[in-house]
Enzyme design. Sequence first.
Site, PDB file in Angstrom:
ATOM      1  N   GLN A 241       0.820  -1.217   0.000  1.00 41.89           N
ATOM      2  CA  GLN A 241       0.000   0.000   0.000  1.00 41.89           C
ATOM      3  C   GLN A 241       0.855   1.268   0.000  1.00 41.89           C
ATOM      4  OE1 GLN A 241      -4.050  -0.066   1.993  1.00 41.89           O
ATOM      5  NE2 GLN A 241      -2.907  -1.358   3.401  1.00 41.89           N
TER       6      GLN A 241
ATOM      7  N   ASP B  49      14.780 -10.129  -1.961  1.00 38.20           N
ATOM      8  CA  ASP B  49      14.357 -10.810  -0.744  1.00 38.20           C
ATOM      9  C   ASP B  49      15.129 -10.177   0.412  1.00 38.20           C
ATOM     10  OD1 ASP B  49      13.788 -12.461   1.375  1.00 38.20           O
ATOM     11  OD2 ASP B  49      14.631 -14.284   0.475  1.00 38.20           O
TER      12      ASP B  49
ATOM     13  N   THR C 188       4.335   0.008  13.552  1.00 35.50           N
ATOM     14  CA  THR C 188       2.911  -0.179  13.791  1.00 35.50           C
ATOM     15  C   THR C 188       2.484   0.118  15.226  1.00 35.50           C
ATOM     16  OG1 THR C 188       1.174  -1.901  13.832  1.00 35.50           O
ATOM     17  CG2 THR C 188       3.405  -2.621  14.231  1.00 35.50           C
ATOM     18  N   ASP C 189       1.195   0.412  15.393  1.00 37.27           N
ATOM     19  CA  ASP C 189       0.592   0.570  16.718  1.00 37.27           C
ATOM     20  C   ASP C 189       0.600  -0.732  17.510  1.00 37.27           C
ATOM     21  OD1 ASP C 189      -1.402  -0.023  14.530  1.00 37.27           O
ATOM     22  OD2 ASP C 189      -2.642  -0.501  16.273  1.00 37.27           O
TER      23      ASP C 189
ATOM     24  N   TYR D 112       2.857 -10.634  15.463  1.00 32.98           N
ATOM     25  CA  TYR D 112       3.048  -9.507  14.545  1.00 32.98           C
ATOM     26  C   TYR D 112       3.682  -8.327  15.272  1.00 32.98           C
ATOM     27  CZ  TYR D 112       1.927  -5.421  11.700  1.00 32.98           C
ATOM     28  OH  TYR D 112       2.009  -4.243  11.000  1.00 32.98           O
TER      29      TYR D 112
END
Length: 293
Positions: free
Chosen positions: A11, A37, A102-103, A126
């Site tokens: 995205q 990679d 990320t949060d 994650y």
Amino acid sequence: MRVLITGCHGQVGHCLTQQLAGNENTTVLALDKENLDITNQEAVNAAVVEFQPNIIINAAAHTAVDKAEEEVELSYAINRDGPNYLAQAAQRAGAAILHISTDYVFEGNKVGEYQETDTTNPQGVYGESKLAGEIAVANACDKHIILRTAWVFGENGNNFVKTMLRLGATRNELSIVGDQFGGPTYAGDIAHVLIQIAKRITDGGDVEYGVYHYSGLPHVSWFEFAETIFDTAVKQTVILNKPSLTSITTDQYPTPAKRPSNSRLSTDKITKSFAIKASDWTAALNNIQAYKG
């Protein structure tokens, strides 16, 4: 600027590549997993030595939150080891690395907005692997910007907006979680912010390296986000009728990985340091037709 982008088909990576295309005095090498990679250290080193970037933007990640609970090794390879190799290569090349996080590094139960200095306590693989990536990047490269964001959506890739439009076209009723809160963030805005920071660095401007939060305002629940998506879609005749929405609790929608109940990120630091305002996610829905399909 010589910018190496990883995860160019994701995205944010897609938006980065589009926004940098044709920029004067900017040379871009945009790579996805088919071309590089990032879990292969030799391949990373070779790409950086050959291209000689002064900015590396890592938009590659294993973001399948539920799958990560089973794909533990893969999550850590992509979210920790890959960023570590990129940061080490950046350090050797004298480049800066801009890394998206990320949060999910937080527990998600704080009252109010999360600051960059708040204690991290991820609740799943994650978040744990992304936090490990943050630490690796910070330790490996002096010139690092770690940009934590949340609830990302855009015209490219899979996201909540696209899911809602797809479901809304075929269903009359939908149940949406109403007790998780955060700031939806437009991928194009994240890309724009990363480019602004990259330009500041390459122009020799004053930059405080470290961790920054960037996400959207106003903060809403998933239920409220869905309401806005459908109201906008009906107004713009993307769908004919708004489905009936029911707010449900997290307990009523169990998932393999725990979701944060609070993903509100404070954007005060990035505004003060770079004059960057929070993402206006409602404005990003103005062309909601672009998210359909």
